[in-house]
Design a protein around this motif. Structure first.
Motif, PDB file in Angstrom:
ATOM      1  N   PHE A   1       0.835  -1.205   0.000  1.00 28.94           N
ATOM      2  CA  PHE A   1       0.000   0.000   0.000  1.00 28.94           C
ATOM      3  C   PHE A   1       0.862   1.244   0.000  1.00 28.94           C
ATOM      4  O   PHE A   1       2.078   1.178   0.186  1.00 28.94           O
ATOM      5  CB  PHE A   1      -0.940   0.000   1.212  1.00 28.94           C
ATOM      6  N   ARG A   2       0.200   2.387  -0.194  1.00 25.91           N
ATOM      7  CA  ARG A   2       0.837   3.710  -0.192  1.00 25.91           C
ATOM      8  C   ARG A   2       0.083   4.635   0.761  1.00 25.91           C
ATOM      9  O   ARG A   2      -1.036   4.336   1.169  1.00 25.91           O
ATOM     10  CB  ARG A   2       0.796   4.331  -1.593  1.00 25.91           C
ATOM     11  N   ASN A   3       0.702   5.779   1.061  1.00 25.81           N
ATOM     12  CA  ASN A   3       0.000   6.795   1.850  1.00 25.81           C
ATOM     13  C   ASN A   3      -1.320   7.142   1.183  1.00 25.81           C
ATOM     14  O   ASN A   3      -1.406   7.233  -0.038  1.00 25.81           O
ATOM     15  CB  ASN A   3       0.844   8.066   1.975  1.00 25.81           C
ATOM     16  N   GLY A   4      -2.332   7.353   2.003  1.00 20.87           N
ATOM     17  CA  GLY A   4      -3.659   7.707   1.504  1.00 20.87           C
ATOM     18  C   GLY A   4      -4.560   6.505   1.326  1.00 20.87           C
ATOM     19  O   GLY A   4      -5.782   6.649   1.269  1.00 20.87           O
ATOM     20  N   ASP A   5      -3.971   5.309   1.246  1.00 17.66           N
ATOM     21  CA  ASP A   5      -4.784   4.095   1.121  1.00 17.66           C
ATOM     22  C   ASP A   5      -5.439   3.778   2.459  1.00 17.66           C
ATOM     23  O   ASP A   5      -4.922   4.132   3.525  1.00 17.66           O
ATOM     24  CB  ASP A   5      -3.917   2.890   0.717  1.00 17.66           C
ATOM     25  N   THR A   6      -6.567   3.084   2.390  1.00 16.90           N
ATOM     26  CA  THR A   6      -7.232   2.577   3.585  1.00 16.90           C
ATOM     27  C   THR A   6      -6.987   1.078   3.629  1.00 16.90           C
ATOM     28  O   THR A   6      -7.179   0.385   2.625  1.00 16.90           O
ATOM     29  CB  THR A   6      -8.747   2.867   3.535  1.00 16.90           C
ATOM     30  N   ILE A   7      -6.535   0.593   4.776  1.00 16.30           N
ATOM     31  CA  ILE A   7      -6.358  -0.847   4.948  1.00 16.30           C
ATOM     32  C   ILE A   7      -7.399  -1.345   5.938  1.00 16.30           C
ATOM     33  O   ILE A   7      -7.639  -0.735   6.974  1.00 16.30           O
ATOM     34  CB  ILE A   7      -4.920  -1.230   5.380  1.00 16.30           C
ATOM     35  N   MET A   8      -8.042  -2.450   5.566  1.00 21.27           N
ATOM     36  CA  MET A   8      -9.107  -3.039   6.382  1.00 21.27           C
ATOM     37  C   MET A   8      -8.778  -4.505   6.622  1.00 21.27           C
ATOM     38  O   MET A   8      -8.485  -5.242   5.672  1.00 21.27           O
ATOM     39  CB  MET A   8     -10.449  -2.927   5.652  1.00 21.27           C
ATOM     40  N   ALA A   9      -8.835  -4.921   7.880  1.00 19.04           N
ATOM     41  CA  ALA A   9      -8.645  -6.334   8.198  1.00 19.04           C
ATOM     42  C   ALA A   9      -9.759  -7.127   7.526  1.00 19.04           C
ATOM     43  O   ALA A   9     -10.908  -6.699   7.502  1.00 19.04           O
ATOM     44  CB  ALA A   9      -8.682  -6.540   9.704  1.00 19.04           C
ATOM     45  N   ARG A  10      -9.400  -8.296   6.975  1.00 24.67           N
ATOM     46  CA  ARG A  10     -10.413  -9.110   6.323  1.00 24.67           C
ATOM     47  C   ARG A  10     -10.643 -10.428   7.039  1.00 24.67           C
ATOM     48  O   ARG A  10     -11.329 -11.312   6.544  1.00 24.67           O
ATOM     49  CB  ARG A  10     -10.029  -9.361   4.864  1.00 24.67           C
ATOM     50  N   ILE A  11     -10.051 -10.582   8.217  1.00 21.11           N
ATOM     51  CA  ILE A  11     -10.154 -11.833   8.971  1.00 21.11           C
ATOM     52  C   ILE A  11     -10.846 -11.586  10.307  1.00 21.11           C
ATOM     53  O   ILE A  11     -10.767 -10.494  10.870  1.00 21.11           O
ATOM     54  CB  ILE A  11      -8.741 -12.450   9.167  1.00 21.11           C
ATOM     55  N   THR A  12     -11.548 -12.623  10.767  1.00 21.91           N
ATOM     56  CA  THR A  12     -12.194 -12.531  12.065  1.00 21.91           C
ATOM     57  C   THR A  12     -11.157 -12.776  13.169  1.00 21.91           C
ATOM     58  O   THR A  12     -10.234 -13.562  12.930  1.00 21.91           O
ATOM     59  CB  THR A  12     -13.360 -13.550  12.149  1.00 21.91           C
ATOM     60  N   PRO A  13     -11.194 -12.171  14.307  1.00 22.67           N
ATOM     61  CA  PRO A  13     -12.120 -11.146  14.776  1.00 22.67           C
ATOM     62  C   PRO A  13     -11.637  -9.718  14.508  1.00 22.67           C
ATOM     63  O   PRO A  13     -12.230  -8.765  14.993  1.00 22.67           O
ATOM     64  CB  PRO A  13     -12.169 -11.404  16.281  1.00 22.67           C
ATOM     65  N   CYS A  14     -10.554  -9.574  13.735  1.00 17.61           N
ATOM     66  CA  CYS A  14      -9.951  -8.251  13.554  1.00 17.61           C
ATOM     67  C   CYS A  14     -10.904  -7.234  12.934  1.00 17.61           C
ATOM     68  O   CYS A  14     -10.972  -6.086  13.382  1.00 17.61           O
ATOM     69  CB  CYS A  14      -8.670  -8.361  12.738  1.00 17.61           C
ATOM     70  N   LEU A  15     -11.659  -7.643  11.910  1.00 15.64           N
ATOM     71  CA  LEU A  15     -12.591  -6.695  11.290  1.00 15.64           C
ATOM     72  C   LEU A  15     -13.700  -6.323  12.269  1.00 15.64           C
ATOM     73  O   LEU A  15     -14.034  -5.141  12.407  1.00 15.64           O
ATOM     74  CB  LEU A  15     -13.185  -7.255   9.995  1.00 15.64           C
ATOM     75  N   GLU A  16     -14.265  -7.315  12.949  1.00 19.09           N
ATOM     76  CA  GLU A  16     -15.330  -7.016  13.917  1.00 19.09           C
ATOM     77  C   GLU A  16     -14.826  -6.060  15.000  1.00 19.09           C
ATOM     78  O   GLU A  16     -15.575  -5.251  15.515  1.00 19.09           O
ATOM     79  CB  GLU A  16     -15.844  -8.297  14.593  1.00 19.09           C
ATOM     80  N   ASN A  17     -13.526  -6.153  15.310  1.00 17.83           N
ATOM     81  CA  ASN A  17     -12.926  -5.295  16.340  1.00 17.83           C
ATOM     82  C   ASN A  17     -12.566  -3.908  15.813  1.00 17.83           C
ATOM     83  O   ASN A  17     -12.041  -3.083  16.554  1.00 17.83           O
ATOM     84  CB  ASN A  17     -11.684  -5.960  16.925  1.00 17.83           C
ATOM     85  N   GLY A  18     -12.798  -3.654  14.522  1.00 19.59           N
ATOM     86  CA  GLY A  18     -12.592  -2.309  13.983  1.00 19.59           C
ATOM     87  C   GLY A  18     -11.178  -2.017  13.521  1.00 19.59           C
ATOM     88  O   GLY A  18     -10.749  -0.860  13.537  1.00 19.59           O
ATOM     89  N   LYS A  19     -10.443  -3.013  13.077  1.00 20.85           N
ATOM     90  CA  LYS A  19      -9.072  -2.774  12.608  1.00 20.85           C
ATOM     91  C   LYS A  19      -9.102  -2.296  11.152  1.00 20.85           C
ATOM     92  O   LYS A  19      -9.043  -3.087  10.214  1.00 20.85           O
ATOM     93  CB  LYS A  19      -8.218  -4.019  12.790  1.00 20.85           C
ATOM     94  N   ILE A  20      -9.226  -0.984  11.031  1.00 24.62           N
ATOM     95  CA  ILE A  20      -9.228  -0.280   9.750  1.00 24.62           C
ATOM     96  C   ILE A  20      -8.398   0.982   9.974  1.00 24.62           C
ATOM     97  O   ILE A  20      -8.572   1.654  10.991  1.00 24.62           O
ATOM     98  CB  ILE A  20     -10.656   0.109   9.303  1.00 24.62           C
ATOM     99  N   ALA A  21      -7.513   1.304   9.049  1.00 22.98           N
ATOM    100  CA  ALA A  21      -6.676   2.495   9.220  1.00 22.98           C
ATOM    101  C   ALA A  21      -6.434   3.169   7.881  1.00 22.98           C
ATOM    102  O   ALA A  21      -6.526   2.542   6.824  1.00 22.98           O
ATOM    103  CB  ALA A  21      -5.347   2.123   9.862  1.00 22.98           C
ATOM    104  N   LYS A  22      -6.106   4.451   7.955  1.00 20.01           N
ATOM    105  CA  LYS A  22      -5.712   5.210   6.769  1.00 20.01           C
ATOM    106  C   LYS A  22      -4.193   5.375   6.843  1.00 20.01           C
ATOM    107  O   LYS A  22      -3.666   5.895   7.802  1.00 20.01           O
ATOM    108  CB  LYS A  22      -6.406   6.571   6.740  1.00 20.01           C
ATOM    109  N   VAL A  23      -3.522   4.898   5.809  1.00 19.62           N
ATOM    110  CA  VAL A  23      -2.054   4.888   5.807  1.00 19.62           C
ATOM    111  C   VAL A  23      -1.508   6.311   5.677  1.00 19.62           C
ATOM    112  O   VAL A  23      -1.880   7.043   4.757  1.00 19.62           O
ATOM    113  CB  VAL A  23      -1.512   4.005   4.663  1.00 19.62           C
ATOM    114  N   SER A  24      -0.641   6.687   6.625  1.00 15.97           N
ATOM    115  CA  SER A  24       0.001   8.006   6.582  1.00 15.97           C
ATOM    116  C   SER A  24       1.426   7.950   7.142  1.00 15.97           C
ATOM    117  O   SER A  24       2.003   8.983   7.431  1.00 15.97           O
ATOM    118  CB  SER A  24      -0.836   9.031   7.360  1.00 15.97           C
TER     119      SER A  24
END
Length: 179
Positions: A57-80
């Motif tokens: 990924f690069r800066n500005g991209d959004t990364i989202m966990a695609r595995i349980t339980p990480c996605l349910e726990n809200g592991k999403i970030a904007k790369v900076s």
């Protein structure tokens, strides 16, 4: 006002898992899953590691966990955490979203991906054995989302970003008071 919003597939407003080049053996910034904080936009830390594989990924991209339980726990970030033009990498268990110039705003896209409009269908699409369930990327790519014109996206994304920036500043101030 939603009067001039249009319905689009998520894949029409974002590049999903865009191709990036990072040679095997190159030392680069890695964002392991355990470094992401639940429901936190910013990546608090990374490690320097030799690239052997993983999602790029690069800066500005959004990364989202695609595995349980990480996605349910809200592991999403904007790369900076990267420099201009730098490519970073992380877990193979990320889905990467990149705004399309003139179509979507990177901040708006981040908040859209975090919203229940995307997270809930992604969670419901999970398949696999219990404890190792993963989001079906094609289900997410084909999600219908309502999209405002680009200028309105920039205003919405900017407002939400300003709120997150203020929260981050308050956290820094509070942590300094404790120290």
């Amino acid at each position: 006002m939603k009067c001039n919003w249009t319905t689009k597939k998520l894949s029409e407003i974002a590049y999903i898992n865009p191709r990036e080049s990072l040679g095997k053996g190159v030392v680069a910034k890695k964002v392991p899953m355990d470094k992401l904080q639940p429901f936190c936009r910013d990546i608090p830390e990374f490690v320097l590691e030799e690239y052997k594989g993983g999602t790029k990924f690069r800066n500005g991209d959004t990364i989202m966990a695609r595995i349980t339980p990480c996605l349910e726990n809200g592991k999403i970030a904007k790369v900076s955490v990267l420099s201009d033009g730098e490519v970073g990498f992380g877990s193979t268990e990320y889905i990467v979203f990149r705004a399309i110039d003139g179509v979507s705003d990177a901040d708006f896209l981040y908040y859209l991906i975090c919203s229940p409009l995307v997270r809930n269908p992604a969670i419901k699409s999970m398949v696999g054995s219990s404890g190792r369930q993963r989001v079906q990327t094609d289900v997410v790519a084909n999600l219908d989302v309502e999209l405002p014109p680009i200028e309105e996206q920039r205003k919405i994304g900017g407002l939400l970003k300003a709120i997150d920036d203020k929260i981050e500043l308050n956290d820094v101030i509070n942590n300094n008071l404790v120290a």
